[in-house]
Design an enzyme around this catalytic site. Structure first.
Site, PDB file in Angstrom:
ATOM      1  N   ASP A 103      16.327 -18.064  23.203  1.00  0.00           N
ATOM      2  CA  ASP A 103      15.830 -18.155  24.571  1.00  0.00           C
ATOM      3  C   ASP A 103      15.519 -19.634  24.841  1.00  0.00           C
ATOM      4  O   ASP A 103      15.838 -20.515  24.022  1.00  0.00           O
ATOM      5  CB  ASP A 103      14.623 -17.220  24.790  1.00  0.00           C
ATOM      6  CG  ASP A 103      13.353 -17.684  24.091  1.00  0.00           C
ATOM      7  OD1 ASP A 103      13.403 -18.682  23.333  1.00  0.00           O
ATOM      8  OD2 ASP A 103      12.297 -17.050  24.310  1.00  0.00           O
ATOM      9  N   CYS A 117      13.396 -18.225  19.056  1.00  0.00           N
ATOM     10  CA  CYS A 117      12.578 -18.173  20.263  1.00  0.00           C
ATOM     11  C   CYS A 117      11.323 -18.987  19.969  1.00  0.00           C
ATOM     12  O   CYS A 117      11.319 -19.792  19.028  1.00  0.00           O
ATOM     13  CB  CYS A 117      12.290 -16.738  20.712  1.00  0.00           C
ATOM     14  SG  CYS A 117      11.220 -15.756  19.649  1.00  0.00           S
ATOM     15  N   GLY A 118      10.273 -18.819  20.753  1.00  0.00           N
ATOM     16  CA  GLY A 118       9.082 -19.628  20.531  1.00  0.00           C
ATOM     17  C   GLY A 118       8.426 -19.312  19.199  1.00  0.00           C
ATOM     18  O   GLY A 118       8.087 -20.208  18.421  1.00  0.00           O
ATOM     19  N   THR A 119       8.247 -18.030  18.932  1.00  0.00           N
ATOM     20  CA  THR A 119       7.594 -17.604  17.694  1.00  0.00           C
ATOM     21  C   THR A 119       8.570 -17.087  16.648  1.00  0.00           C
ATOM     22  O   THR A 119       8.194 -16.959  15.480  1.00  0.00           O
ATOM     23  CB  THR A 119       6.618 -16.444  17.984  1.00  0.00           C
ATOM     24  OG1 THR A 119       7.381 -15.381  18.580  1.00  0.00           O
ATOM     25  CG2 THR A 119       5.501 -16.864  18.923  1.00  0.00           C
ATOM     26  N   HIS A 134      16.386  -8.827  -1.148  1.00  0.00           N
ATOM     27  CA  HIS A 134      15.840  -7.471  -1.238  1.00  0.00           C
ATOM     28  C   HIS A 134      16.093  -6.619   0.000  1.00  0.00           C
ATOM     29  O   HIS A 134      16.232  -5.406  -0.119  1.00  0.00           O
ATOM     30  CB  HIS A 134      14.320  -7.528  -1.488  1.00  0.00           C
ATOM     31  CG  HIS A 134      13.976  -7.975  -2.875  1.00  0.00           C
ATOM     32  ND1 HIS A 134      12.687  -7.968  -3.360  1.00  0.00           N
ATOM     33  CD2 HIS A 134      14.752  -8.455  -3.893  1.00  0.00           C
ATOM     34  CE1 HIS A 134      12.678  -8.411  -4.614  1.00  0.00           C
ATOM     35  NE2 HIS A 134      13.920  -8.730  -4.951  1.00  0.00           N
ATOM     36  N   HIS A 156      17.340  -1.873  -4.491  1.00  0.00           N
ATOM     37  CA  HIS A 156      17.089  -2.278  -3.105  1.00  0.00           C
ATOM     38  C   HIS A 156      18.025  -1.570  -2.131  1.00  0.00           C
ATOM     39  O   HIS A 156      17.686  -1.392  -0.964  1.00  0.00           O
ATOM     40  CB  HIS A 156      17.203  -3.794  -2.977  1.00  0.00           C
ATOM     41  CG  HIS A 156      16.254  -4.509  -3.882  1.00  0.00           C
ATOM     42  ND1 HIS A 156      14.892  -4.443  -3.724  1.00  0.00           N
ATOM     43  CD2 HIS A 156      16.477  -5.254  -4.986  1.00  0.00           C
ATOM     44  CE1 HIS A 156      14.303  -5.132  -4.688  1.00  0.00           C
ATOM     45  NE2 HIS A 156      15.242  -5.633  -5.475  1.00  0.00           N
ATOM     46  N   ARG A 206      16.526   1.497  -0.589  1.00  0.00           N
ATOM     47  CA  ARG A 206      15.554   1.209   0.483  1.00  0.00           C
ATOM     48  C   ARG A 206      16.261   0.821   1.785  1.00  0.00           C
ATOM     49  O   ARG A 206      15.776   1.143   2.874  1.00  0.00           O
ATOM     50  CB  ARG A 206      14.593   0.119   0.005  1.00  0.00           C
ATOM     51  CG  ARG A 206      13.749   0.642  -1.159  1.00  0.00           C
ATOM     52  CD  ARG A 206      13.216  -0.420  -2.071  1.00  0.00           C
ATOM     53  NE  ARG A 206      12.595   0.207  -3.236  1.00  0.00           N
ATOM     54  CZ  ARG A 206      12.285  -0.439  -4.352  1.00  0.00           C
ATOM     55  NH1 ARG A 206      12.527  -1.728  -4.462  1.00  0.00           N
ATOM     56  NH2 ARG A 206      11.729   0.207  -5.352  1.00  0.00           N
TER      57      ARG A 206
HETATM   58  C1  RB5 Z   1       8.740 -17.513  25.655  1.00  0.00           C
HETATM   59  O1  RB5 Z   1       7.751 -18.164  26.378  1.00  0.00           O
HETATM   60  C2  RB5 Z   1       8.151 -16.865  24.433  1.00  0.00           C
HETATM   61  O2  RB5 Z   1       7.342 -15.799  24.795  1.00  0.00           O
HETATM   62  C3  RB5 Z   1       9.249 -16.391  23.502  1.00  0.00           C
HETATM   63  O3  RB5 Z   1      10.054 -17.459  23.164  1.00  0.00           O
HETATM   64  C4  RB5 Z   1       8.837 -15.791  22.184  1.00  0.00           C
HETATM   65  O4  RB5 Z   1       7.927 -16.613  21.518  1.00  0.00           O
HETATM   66  C5  RB5 Z   1       8.446 -14.404  22.199  1.00  0.00           C
HETATM   67  O5  RB5 Z   1       8.219 -13.787  21.142  1.00  0.00           O
END
Ligand code: RB5
Length: 149
Positions: free
Chosen positions: A7, A64-66, A97, A132, A135
């Site tokens: 994203d 993405c961001g996280t 695994h 593994h 699983r």
């Molecule tokens: C975008 O602002 C952010 O929410 C997205 O990149 C992500 O971190 C979501 O999990």
């Protein structure tokens, strides 16, 4: 062939990973986004993971961001085992695994230097198989809506 997707919040990291893979001679296909403008992570996950499921790409790397939202979206797709990783051990053992086929990274969490190390270890670690595999088969059963005990 490696599928790439992000994203807007993972765009810059995805571009760095693309350059890194290209420098190493590893073929990749970029499923977007293609600009830093707002772009929904589920769309990127759908496009890139579609190429894994249909066999065009061996793995996908999603940003993405996280790294979490895009992994949640990816894991809704049948046949996808996506792991949001922030450390070397996790990136190695999700291949060894869990036979993960998608690596998810967070641009706002993990610096580019470490992220590229995680890409390397993910791409270069084989699935251990053996116990593994049972699983993984259980995960597949859950995906089909089966109950397992
Ligand atoms: C975008 O602002 C952010 O929410 C997205 O990149 C992500 O971190 C979501 O999990």
């Amino acid at each position: 062939m490696i599928a790439l997707g992000s994203d807007h919040a993972g765009f810059s990291l995805k571009e760095k990973i693309k350059s890194y893979l290209q420098e190493k001679g590893i073929e990749c296909r970029d499923f977007g986004c293609y600009t830093p403008e707002s772009f929904d992570y589920a769309v990127a996950a759908s496009r890139a993971c579609g190429a894994v499921v249909n066999g065009e790409c061996k793995f996908a790397i999603l940003c993405c961001g996280t790294g979490i939202g895009i992994s949640m979206a990816a894991n809704k797709i049948k046949g996808i085992r996506a792991a949001a990783c922030t450390n070397y051990f996790g990136a190695k053992y999700t291949r060894a695994h869990n036979d993960a086929n998608v690596l998810c990274l967070g641009e706002r969490v993990t610096g580019a230097g470490l992220a590229l190390e995680l890409v390397d270890v993910f791409l270069n670690t084989e699935f251990d198989g053996g116990r593994h595999q049972r699983r993984i088969d259980q995960i597949s059963a859950l995906e089909k809506g089966e109950k397992i005990e």
